[in-house]
Structure formats: structure tokens, C-alpha cells
Design an enzyme around this catalytic site. Structure first.
Site, PDB file in Angstrom:
ATOM      1  N   LYS A 156       0.865  -1.182   0.000  1.00  0.00           N
ATOM      2  CA  LYS A 156       0.000   0.000   0.000  1.00  0.00           C
ATOM      3  C   LYS A 156       0.897   1.226   0.000  1.00  0.00           C
ATOM      4  O   LYS A 156       1.736   1.384   0.877  1.00  0.00           O
ATOM      5  CB  LYS A 156      -0.903   0.000   1.235  1.00  0.00           C
ATOM      6  CG  LYS A 156      -1.757   1.266   1.345  1.00  0.00           C
ATOM      7  CD  LYS A 156      -2.874   1.149   2.371  1.00  0.00           C
ATOM      8  CE  LYS A 156      -2.472   1.665   3.723  1.00  0.00           C
ATOM      9  NZ  LYS A 156      -3.650   1.999   4.578  1.00  0.00           N
ATOM     10  N   ARG A 209     -10.711  -0.965   7.738  1.00  0.00           N
ATOM     11  CA  ARG A 209      -9.818  -1.825   8.527  1.00  0.00           C
ATOM     12  C   ARG A 209      -9.376  -1.128   9.808  1.00  0.00           C
ATOM     13  O   ARG A 209      -9.121  -1.780  10.819  1.00  0.00           O
ATOM     14  CB  ARG A 209      -8.659  -2.335   7.680  1.00  0.00           C
ATOM     15  CG  ARG A 209      -7.637  -1.313   7.189  1.00  0.00           C
ATOM     16  CD  ARG A 209      -6.593  -1.008   8.235  1.00  0.00           C
ATOM     17  NE  ARG A 209      -5.368  -0.493   7.664  1.00  0.00           N
ATOM     18  CZ  ARG A 209      -4.518   0.279   8.326  1.00  0.00           C
ATOM     19  NH1 ARG A 209      -4.751   0.675   9.552  1.00  0.00           N
ATOM     20  NH2 ARG A 209      -3.410   0.687   7.746  1.00  0.00           N
ATOM     21  N   ASP A 235     -25.044  -0.796  23.933  1.00  0.00           N
ATOM     22  CA  ASP A 235     -26.325  -0.206  23.496  1.00  0.00           C
ATOM     23  C   ASP A 235     -26.312   1.320  23.516  1.00  0.00           C
ATOM     24  O   ASP A 235     -27.240   1.948  23.037  1.00  0.00           O
ATOM     25  CB  ASP A 235     -27.497  -0.759  24.330  1.00  0.00           C
ATOM     26  CG  ASP A 235     -27.281  -0.553  25.816  1.00  0.00           C
ATOM     27  OD1 ASP A 235     -26.453   0.314  26.200  1.00  0.00           O
ATOM     28  OD2 ASP A 235     -27.930  -1.267  26.606  1.00  0.00           O
ATOM     29  N   GLY A 259      -5.594   6.755  17.264  1.00  0.00           N
ATOM     30  CA  GLY A 259      -5.083   8.013  16.708  1.00  0.00           C
ATOM     31  C   GLY A 259      -3.580   8.037  16.510  1.00  0.00           C
ATOM     32  O   GLY A 259      -3.084   8.525  15.496  1.00  0.00           O
ATOM     33  N   ASP A 319      -0.248   7.313  15.330  1.00  0.00           N
ATOM     34  CA  ASP A 319       0.340   6.514  14.249  1.00  0.00           C
ATOM     35  C   ASP A 319       1.638   7.163  13.763  1.00  0.00           C
ATOM     36  O   ASP A 319       2.151   6.816  12.714  1.00  0.00           O
ATOM     37  CB  ASP A 319      -0.641   6.336  13.099  1.00  0.00           C
ATOM     38  CG  ASP A 319      -1.046   7.665  12.490  1.00  0.00           C
ATOM     39  OD1 ASP A 319      -0.656   8.724  13.033  1.00  0.00           O
ATOM     40  OD2 ASP A 319      -1.764   7.652  11.482  1.00  0.00           O
ATOM     41  N   LYS A 373       2.655  11.541  18.761  1.00  0.00           N
ATOM     42  CA  LYS A 373       1.201  11.582  18.975  1.00  0.00           C
ATOM     43  C   LYS A 373       0.845  10.871  20.275  1.00  0.00           C
ATOM     44  O   LYS A 373       1.484   9.895  20.655  1.00  0.00           O
ATOM     45  CB  LYS A 373       0.488  10.924  17.799  1.00  0.00           C
ATOM     46  CG  LYS A 373       0.351  11.828  16.571  1.00  0.00           C
ATOM     47  CD  LYS A 373      -0.574  11.165  15.579  1.00  0.00           C
ATOM     48  CE  LYS A 373      -0.938  12.039  14.410  1.00  0.00           C
ATOM     49  NZ  LYS A 373      -1.847  11.303  13.494  1.00  0.00           N
ATOM     50  N   SER A 404      -3.405   0.421  18.498  1.00  0.00           N
ATOM     51  CA  SER A 404      -3.460   0.048  17.081  1.00  0.00           C
ATOM     52  C   SER A 404      -2.705   1.085  16.249  1.00  0.00           C
ATOM     53  O   SER A 404      -3.087   2.248  16.208  1.00  0.00           O
ATOM     54  CB  SER A 404      -4.926  -0.005  16.640  1.00  0.00           C
ATOM     55  OG  SER A 404      -5.016   0.047  15.234  1.00  0.00           O
TER      56      SER A 404
END
Lengths: 339, 339
Positions: free
Chosen positions: B70, B113, B157, B237, B239, B243, B310
Site C-alpha cells: 500500500k 480496517r 447499546d 489516533g 500513528d 502523537k 493500534s
């Protein structure tokens, strides 16, 4: 949302000329020399040794306004499946916006740019009165190398073709290679020339002015004592560690230019000569782009043996791919898809 | 010669579901954990600091039979030109032959993703009785994160939406985000839920079970003392270096999983906590793939604070892109071009 142009091998073969490729490769070398061209780190991955691997070569050419990458995958078992072993795919982007411009089958461009590289080396390093070319190797690269030299050096009127490992093969391949050369020249050369097969490599070396080697050899094919003064070599075959086409002693005595210094000493024709002690890395005169730009002198006299060690850099692919895109757009060829 | 499928952002948006993306991201994490997935070295290039850069992320997924890359380019001046600042382009290849399979606009896949990643972290680490989600950040990622959590965790919920820097923005964006979430759910969730705006971040944190952060912040937004026991954080956030969304003290006390250890300590939420001395790299429990595969235990009790950091890995993009290609082929969508 943007539009991308997809160019197949067949379309690129129709629109791209060998003269385009020669100009493009010179431009790539010059941009590297002036700093307008920049190579990104090389990615190599081996899926299984001797069976499947890939590399991703990428870079930026500020003067051409593009950046991009070429993915080349080699799968040795493909021939059993009726598929080519090599697949090359190039992606080009606009360097003012990042917009994807084109996806190309890299095969046709690779053939042309590799042929052009050998010829650019000869054009800038061989004696101006060179008349005889020897093509060592009768594989897929032979027609590209011959056609490119015939275009870049109008004084060459005789080409000999030699298959060092199986001498009769040159005669067997002669007609096919003559025809492929004619197609690649595509009327772009006015001067007459002949292409003949040579069985004896030693004798052919001894009567040649320009010698291009494009074989997969891992052993020296050409000995120092066969070479006459003033000969130029463009070495195209060596592109990974351990490959070698010339006796290291030839490089020890020669004025050598390379396309990329780092690559030449690690995977090019220079690599084995350095390992075998014939050549110190500091004895390499420099990169061909500096010669073309006039920052370094080339051949210093008629007797000198000169060598251009071409290992292949992404900038060649990217510039020539950009030319293919322009030519295809002019003729409204290729498939445009929204991305 | 081969045929390649070109999928636009619009086509991918039509064929790819958030449930596909969640399954694909879990699969990518598992393949990384078992060694079936392998990341190639990351290439980063800065054209001009703060104005334009790119990265090339690539890798191989043996269990999915694909490899690829990518390219993501960011050109900060594009908005003045009426163009998006980010362009992402994905190329997929078949790992049994090297044949190029597809070229995709990476934008829609990246959104899906990334949303799926936050939800997978919550699914495996949050308390099973979690009912209240807090979405911190009201940008492009918010609907993806919310929809993915609503699909992965049917017990949730209530969703609150909070814009930490400009509290009134959550209310302004509420309708648009509700609608985008509905579209992404696409009938895939039967259980009722509500989405509401929250003005006070501290209060919202204090009543939430699952908190997803997806902001561009370089300063901690959430303080240690606001967090109640048993809370789960999925931090999306961070990455790039510098940060940060959580007070480092939260990570110091939490059970932390990451997608990729090397990346998390250099560019993820963990990076600043480590630099600030709240966390030692050895205190990170491990990679989420090992948790999903059962090689590492997840949450150890109801009171524990858990974090999933992540940072985004190429394997997620490649697996989810492959699913998009399959879905498009089933519905005969996309443009097929000869290469």
C-alpha cells in the site's frame, strides 16, 4: 477519486520506441547525478530460496514530476504452469499532488531501459570511431542491447552475436534476433548494418570495439589477454551478488563507470572484481550521470579500456514508464479506470 | 500477460461490509502471530517536511495466498487545489505465481480496517458485560469505529460522541455520524442502540466501558483519575512519533496489547508513555494476534484497565483488500484490464 491509466505489455510495445528509452535512461542518470533523482531503500523478500522472491524498487524524479515503484516477482516454478517466471508491475504517481497516474506492465519497459542502459554506456565511453559491436549472450536482452547501440552509435556497422556457453546457439538465434532488432529499430536508423553469428568468443572479442555482455553467468567469460586496447564494455548481466562476466583483471586496468555506486559494488560486475582483489572501490571513476552531466571526464585516450557496469535502478523504469504513458495518451491507447 | 482488477473507492464502498473488515483484520493479526503473515520493511520518504510525504507498507500473508503493498501519499497543499490530501493505492499479487491480481483505491479499505482494528481490540479485551462506548474524536474515523464496535459487541447499546478540543462539535456532527454508522451497519446489527453527543469528556470517560480514541492529538486528552476500573481503551489516533491521546499513567497501570510491537513503541500510543517513563517496553503484554490465537491471556479481572494500541499494519490492508476483490468478483463489479 482519480483516474489511472493501465498499460499492458502489448500497448507499451506499440507506443514506446527505443529512442524514447535511450533519452529516458540518460535523463534518469542525470537526475540521479544532480540530486533531482532520489532512490528509496530497496525491499527484497525471499519466499523460498532459488524458487521465489521479489523486490520493490522505488524512487522520485523531481525534474520529471513523478515518483513510483516497480515490483518484480520471480517464481521459478511458473514455467511448468505455462506462465512467465517474472512479473514486473510499475505504479507511477504525480509528485505535485500524490495522485496515482498509471499502472504498467513493467516487462516491456524493463527490456527497453536495460537495452538503453548498455547503449548509453557505450555512447559516452566507447571510442568515437567504433565500428564493431560484439553481443555476448543470445537471450531476451540481446535484441534490445543491439538495437539500442545501433541507434545510439550510428558509426557501428557490424554486430557479432556470440553465445559463450553453447557456440552454435548464436547461429540458431540469428534470424530471430535480426528480426527483433529490426522491429525495435522501427525505421529509426538510416545507416546500413549487418548482424552475424560468431562461434569463437576469443576471436570475436579481439576484433570488437564495443562489447555488451548480458548473460546470467557466475564465472568470467572474457579473459584479460583477449581484449585489445581501446575496447569498451557495457556489462549488463550482473545484477545480483556472485554474478560475473569479465575477468576481474579487465576491470583492474579499466576506467569504470557505474549507474549506482552502492549497487555496483554489492551486486554488479564490480562486485566480484573487488572481492577477488583486482579492483578497489575507490578506483571506480564514478557514476555515469556525472559523466553525462560533464562533472567527470570519460575516456582519457584511445588505448584505454572502458567499462560501464549497469545494475539497473528504479529511476530508469520510472522515467521510461512516464514516456510510455505520454505516448499512450497521445494515441488514446490503454485502459482508463476510475480509482 | 495477465488480467488485473481495478477497484475504485466507490466500488469498494458498495461491496465491502464492516463485518468483512472485522473478520479480515482478525485474520491478519492471527497470521502475524503464527508467522503466516510477514511484514516487509517500511519505506518512508519526506518530500518536504510538514508539506508532503509518503510511505510504502508491504507484506505477505501465506494463509491468504497474497502479498502486496500500500502506497500512501500525503500532500498538505492539496486542499487548496480541491483535492484530498491523502491518496492510498494498494497492489495485490498471487503468492503462488507472482501474478498481479488487483489495484485498489486504498481509502475505503483503510477506513474500514482501521475501524475494525479498534473493535477487535475491544472485542477481545473489554469486559463482556460492557454496555457503554465513548467515541473520542468526531473526524472521518468516528463512524467506522462506532459501526465496528456495534457489530463486534452486540451488548453495547449506548454510544457517546465527544470532541475533546471543541465540545460543541460533537452535537454538530451527530446527525452525519449517525447516518454514516447506519450505512456502515447496513442492516448487520439487530439490537437497538443510541448515539448521543457528550460535551464533558471527563464525565463521559467516567461512565464508559469501552473508549475508542481516534484524534490527531499530540497531548494527552484523558487523565488517569477520570478512568473507572475495568475500562477498555482502543487507541487508534497515534500513528506517528509524538502523537498521544492518553495520560501515560493510564498505560502504566493497564494490561496492554498492540498490533505490532516494533511499531507501537516507536509511533504508537505506547511511544510517549515509554518516553515519559510511565511504561517499560517489557510491560506490554504482547501482540493482539497472540491473544486471539490463545497464546497469551487477555483481561485477567473485571477491575483491570485494558488498552489496545493500534498503529496499523499492511497485513490488515492486504487481507481486507483481498476480501473486497472477492466480493467485487462475485458481483462482477470493477474494471478488468489486461496487463
Amino acid at each position: 477519486m482519480s483516474e489511472v491509466l493501465i498499460l499492458s505489455q502489448e500497448t507499451i510495445g506499440r507506443v514506446l520506441t527505443m529512442s524514447d528509452a535511450i533519452r529516458g535512461v540518460e535523463e534518469a542518470y542525470c537526475q540521479k547525478s544532480t540530486g533531482a533523482g532520489c532512490l528509496f531503500p530497496l525491499i527484497c523478500h525471499v519466499f523460498e530460496p532459488e524458487r521465489a522472491d521479489l523486490d520493490i524498487k522505488s524512487g522520485h524524479l523531481a525534474r520529471s514530476g513523478i515518483y513510483g515503484l516497480k515490483m518484480v516477482s520471480w517464481f521459478g516454478d511458473n514455467e511448468k504452469k505455462g506462465l512467465p517466471a517474472l512479473f514486473g508491475t510499475t505504479l507511477l504517481f504525480d509528485d505535485s499532488t500524490g495522485v496515482p497516474v498509471a499502472l504498467l506492465n513493467a516487462g516491456a519497459v524493463t527490456g527497453m531501459r536495460t537495452g538503453a542502459a548498455g547503449a548509453v554506456g557505450a555512447k559516452y565511453l566507447a571510442r568515437r570511431d567504433s565500428r564493431r559491436m560484439l553481443m555476448v549472450g543470445t537471450g531476451a536482452q540481446a535484441p534490445y542491447q543491439i538495437a539500442a547501440v545501433l541507434l545510439a552509435m550510428p558509426g557501428i556497422d557490424t554486430v557479432e552475436l556470440c553465445s559463450p556457453r553453447s557456440p552454435s546457439r548464436a547461429a540458431d538465434r540469428l534470424d530471430a534476433i535480426r528480426q527483433a532488432v529490426e522491429e525495435l529499430l522501427n525505421g529509426g536508423r538510416a545507416e546500413p548494418y549487418i548482424i552475424a553469428a560468431a562461434e569463437n568468443l576469443e576471436e570475436a572479442v579481439g576484433r570488437s570495439d564495443v562489447i555488451v555482455t548480458a548473460t546470467p553467468s557466475h564465472q568470467p567469460l572474457i579473459r584479460r589477454e583477449w581484449v585489445r586496447p581501446g575496447t569498451h564494455f557495457s556489462c549488463v548481466g550482473a545484477d545480483m551478488a556472485g554474478k560475473q562476466e569479465l575477468d576481474g583483471a579487465i576491470l583492474g586496468d579499466a576506467r569504470i563507470f557505474v549507474d549506482d555506486l552502492t549497487q555496483a559494488v554489492s551486486v554488479g560486475e564490480c562486485e566480484m572484481a573487488i572481492r577477488q582483489g583486482h579492483l578497489g572501490p575507490e578506483e571506480i571513476a564514478g557514476e555515469i550521470g556525472d559523466l553525462i552531466e560533464g562533472a567527470l571526464p570519460g575516456r582519457t585516450d584511445r588505448e584505454e579500456v572502458t567499462v560501464f557496469d549497469s545494475t539497473g535502478i528504479a529511476l530508469q523504469d520510472l522515467v521510461v514508464s512516464k514516456v510510455a504513458v505520454e505516448r499512450a495518451k497521445e494515441r488514446r491507447l490503454g485502459v482508463t479506470a476510475e480509482l
